[in-house]
Design a protein around this motif. Structure first.
Motif, PDB file in Angstrom:
ATOM      1  N   HIS A  26       0.829  -1.207   0.000  1.00  0.00           N
ATOM      2  CA  HIS A  26       0.000   0.000   0.000  1.00  0.00           C
ATOM      3  C   HIS A  26       0.865   1.258   0.000  1.00  0.00           C
ATOM      4  O   HIS A  26       0.442   2.295  -0.488  1.00  0.00           O
ATOM      5  N   TYR A  27       2.086   1.182   0.534  1.00  0.00           N
ATOM      6  CA  TYR A  27       2.987   2.335   0.461  1.00  0.00           C
ATOM      7  C   TYR A  27       3.516   2.520  -0.964  1.00  0.00           C
ATOM      8  O   TYR A  27       3.644   3.642  -1.449  1.00  0.00           O
ATOM      9  N   GLN A  28       3.828   1.413  -1.622  1.00  0.00           N
ATOM     10  CA  GLN A  28       4.244   1.491  -3.030  1.00  0.00           C
ATOM     11  C   GLN A  28       3.118   2.055  -3.885  1.00  0.00           C
ATOM     12  O   GLN A  28       3.336   2.903  -4.735  1.00  0.00           O
ATOM     13  N   MET A  29       1.906   1.571  -3.642  1.00  0.00           N
ATOM     14  CA  MET A  29       0.743   2.029  -4.392  1.00  0.00           C
ATOM     15  C   MET A  29       0.509   3.514  -4.152  1.00  0.00           C
ATOM     16  O   MET A  29       0.225   4.260  -5.093  1.00  0.00           O
ATOM     17  N   SER A  30       0.662   3.956  -2.931  1.00  0.00           N
ATOM     18  CA  SER A  30       0.465   5.364  -2.604  1.00  0.00           C
ATOM     19  C   SER A  30       1.442   6.241  -3.373  1.00  0.00           C
ATOM     20  O   SER A  30       1.045   7.246  -3.962  1.00  0.00           O
ATOM     21  N   ALA A  31       2.694   5.860  -3.394  1.00  0.00           N
ATOM     22  CA  ALA A  31       3.701   6.656  -4.103  1.00  0.00           C
ATOM     23  C   ALA A  31       3.422   6.691  -5.604  1.00  0.00           C
ATOM     24  O   ALA A  31       3.521   7.747  -6.241  1.00  0.00           O
ATOM     25  N   THR A  32       3.051   5.565  -6.166  1.00  0.00           N
ATOM     26  CA  THR A  32       2.751   5.493  -7.602  1.00  0.00           C
ATOM     27  C   THR A  32       1.536   6.340  -7.953  1.00  0.00           C
ATOM     28  O   THR A  32       1.551   7.088  -8.932  1.00  0.00           O
ATOM     29  N   LEU A  33       0.479   6.224  -7.161  1.00  0.00           N
ATOM     30  CA  LEU A  33      -0.740   6.975  -7.439  1.00  0.00           C
ATOM     31  C   LEU A  33      -0.531   8.473  -7.271  1.00  0.00           C
ATOM     32  O   LEU A  33      -1.067   9.270  -8.049  1.00  0.00           O
ATOM     33  N   LEU A  90      -2.170  19.447  -1.769  1.00  0.00           N
ATOM     34  CA  LEU A  90      -1.976  19.666  -0.334  1.00  0.00           C
ATOM     35  C   LEU A  90      -2.180  18.387   0.484  1.00  0.00           C
ATOM     36  O   LEU A  90      -1.655  18.266   1.586  1.00  0.00           O
ATOM     37  N   SER A  91      -2.940  17.437  -0.052  1.00  0.00           N
ATOM     38  CA  SER A  91      -3.203  16.203   0.689  1.00  0.00           C
ATOM     39  C   SER A  91      -2.021  15.236   0.656  1.00  0.00           C
ATOM     40  O   SER A  91      -1.929  14.352   1.501  1.00  0.00           O
ATOM     41  N   PHE A  92      -1.101  15.408  -0.286  1.00  0.00           N
ATOM     42  CA  PHE A  92      -0.037  14.430  -0.474  1.00  0.00           C
ATOM     43  C   PHE A  92       1.023  14.370   0.629  1.00  0.00           C
ATOM     44  O   PHE A  92       1.382  13.273   1.049  1.00  0.00           O
ATOM     45  N   PRO A  93       1.572  15.492   1.112  1.00  0.00           N
ATOM     46  CA  PRO A  93       2.709  15.371   2.038  1.00  0.00           C
ATOM     47  C   PRO A  93       2.427  14.553   3.302  1.00  0.00           C
ATOM     48  O   PRO A  93       3.263  13.785   3.738  1.00  0.00           O
ATOM     49  N   ARG A  94       1.258  14.700   3.884  1.00  0.00           N
ATOM     50  CA  ARG A  94       0.956  13.985   5.130  1.00  0.00           C
ATOM     51  C   ARG A  94      -0.173  12.971   4.965  1.00  0.00           C
ATOM     52  O   ARG A  94      -0.792  12.568   5.946  1.00  0.00           O
ATOM     53  N   ASN A  95      -0.472  12.604   3.720  1.00  0.00           N
ATOM     54  CA  ASN A  95      -1.560  11.662   3.437  1.00  0.00           C
ATOM     55  C   ASN A  95      -2.861  12.094   4.106  1.00  0.00           C
ATOM     56  O   ASN A  95      -3.525  11.308   4.785  1.00  0.00           O
ATOM     57  N   ASN A  96      -3.228  13.348   3.902  1.00  0.00           N
ATOM     58  CA  ASN A  96      -4.397  13.935   4.539  1.00  0.00           C
ATOM     59  C   ASN A  96      -5.662  13.482   3.811  1.00  0.00           C
ATOM     60  O   ASN A  96      -5.965  13.945   2.718  1.00  0.00           O
TER      61      ASN A  96
END
Length: 183
Positions: A26-33, A90-96
């Motif tokens: 899920h961390y890999q997926m988050s970075a890719t997305l 703005l949501s990306f840096p802290r996964n908001n």
């Protein structure tokens, strides 16, 4: 097992650590997305700047109206479509999660809704152009309705993919949140 400069443990070649080096899916997926959504936002900003330029040229009369037509009504609310993209970034840096959800909802309101309205607003003009071959508005020699329909099609695809990837990113973030709560 082995020290940096010292001997290795008997029976190992030092490659048995790789199973511990994997990043959770899920961390890999988050970075890719996030990367894909950023690319789509850059394309959206490019389209937005083109529409803004067309509106400025039309209103400030920098070029004659036979070169660049006045904007259609749907273009004005579409200018607000930059806000959802900014919320997404703005949501990306802290996964908001809340910023991402706001971005998705406002993408529907400020991006997709004006595009649907624009397609309906321009339909009679497009119908007249293709039935009778008459165009009254032009953008650098091309029929304004044809150019703007091309913009609508590209923008609809950009926003559709943006919503799709945002939903998958949201699911990825919920997965990581649920795993943290289990621990």
């Amino acid at each position: 097992m082995a020290s940096r400069g010292g001997p290795r443990a008997a029976g190992t070649d030092g490659s048995d650590f790789q199973h511990r080096e994997r990043v959770a899916s899920h961390y890999q997926m988050s970075a890719t997305l996030k990367s894909e959504i950023r690319k789509l936002i850059y394309v959206h900003v490019g389209l937005w700047l083109l529409l803004l330029a067309q509106m400025c040229v039309g209103h400030l009369k920098l070029l004659p109206h036979d070169r660049v037509a006045m904007p259609y009504q749907w273009e004005y609310p579409y200018l607000l479509s930059i806000l959802p993209s900014l919320l997404g970034l703005l949501s990306f840096p802290r996964n908001n999660i809340s910023y991402l959800v706001l971005s998705m909802i406002s993408t529907g309101l400020f991006s997709v809704a004006p595009l649907i309205y624009g397609a309906m607003e321009m339909f009679p003009v497009a119908q007249q152009l293709y039935r009778h071959g008459k165009a009254y508005r032009f953008i650098f020699g091309f029929s304004a309705v044809s150019v703007m329909y091309l913009v609508v099609v590209v923008a609809a695809q950009v926003h559709g993919w943006q919503l799709y990837y945002s939903k998958k990113l949201l699911d990825s973030w919920f997965t990581s949140t649920q795993e943290k709560k289990k621990k």
